[in-house]
Design a protein around this motif. Sequence first.
Motif: not given
Length: 287
Positions: A159-161, A186-192, A227-235, A276-281
């Motif tokens: 999923a993309l959020v 289930e969540i592959a990416w987060w767009g924020v 966001f990186e500190a919360l475990g999300w890696t910017p792609l 605008v960033a695309r993040l993955a966890c």
Amino acid sequence: MDEHETLVAHVSDTARWAAACRALESARQDPVFTDPLADRLAGERGYAIVAGGPRFGRTGWWHSVRAKLFDELIMMALRSGCDMVLNLGAGFDTRPYRLDLPADLVWVEADLPELLAEKELLLGGETARCLLTRRPVDLADPDARSAFLDAELADASKALVLTEGFVYFLSDTAVRALALDLKRPEIAWWGVDFWNAAMHRIMAASTNDLLRSAPIVFAPRAGIAHFEALGWTPLEIHSIFESAHRLRRLPPALRPIAYLPQPNPRKPSTRPLSVVARLACTDTTRR
């Protein structure tokens, strides 16, 4: 109540603002996208908010560029096997109607009941290009949000959020809770999208209390590192200023900014940053 409070009486009114900006973009001779439904959704109030907003933003360029970057992010996810889009704080977004989406794509919009009811009324008779569902939910309520995610993600695997224009109105604590709640397999990416404290100060001064009833709160000093500190890696990290220059939407007075080195998105800066960033966890353990 003064004029500005009347224009934006609730955070939901920012959906009209964004729709009006998309309509202005669509009316150009060289649009970066076309949204034939935006004018209907904006209404007179949406255009009034644009007119009452920052002088440098009255062409709608900032919202339009942000929308285009999210469009590109979505299409990238689809090419990478995305099987569901969860649009949190969907507002008056019309992508299920205007993007070239697979007919079997599951697209879920979540927002406050009153806003979604108005949207259903305004878009009555329109047909989405994918499997569109709208879910009324208060996403600021952690329990309601968690129950919503549990239910909607049951059949998803990649999923993309999307949280376009959403986290600005949340506290740091609320954004942290959201970031941890989205750490699911289930969540592959987060767009924020977000901006830094310097951009926040500029907007606070230039909006002249327009957003008094819907104040923007989230402007992390640490930028993407928050966001990186919360475990999300910017792609991917896309500067709205650089992208506006690429798309020929940056107002003349702001064009010198595009030729300067952009602020480091991971460090505090006295220069404005909007991305605008695309993040993955990879760590889906919620703490």
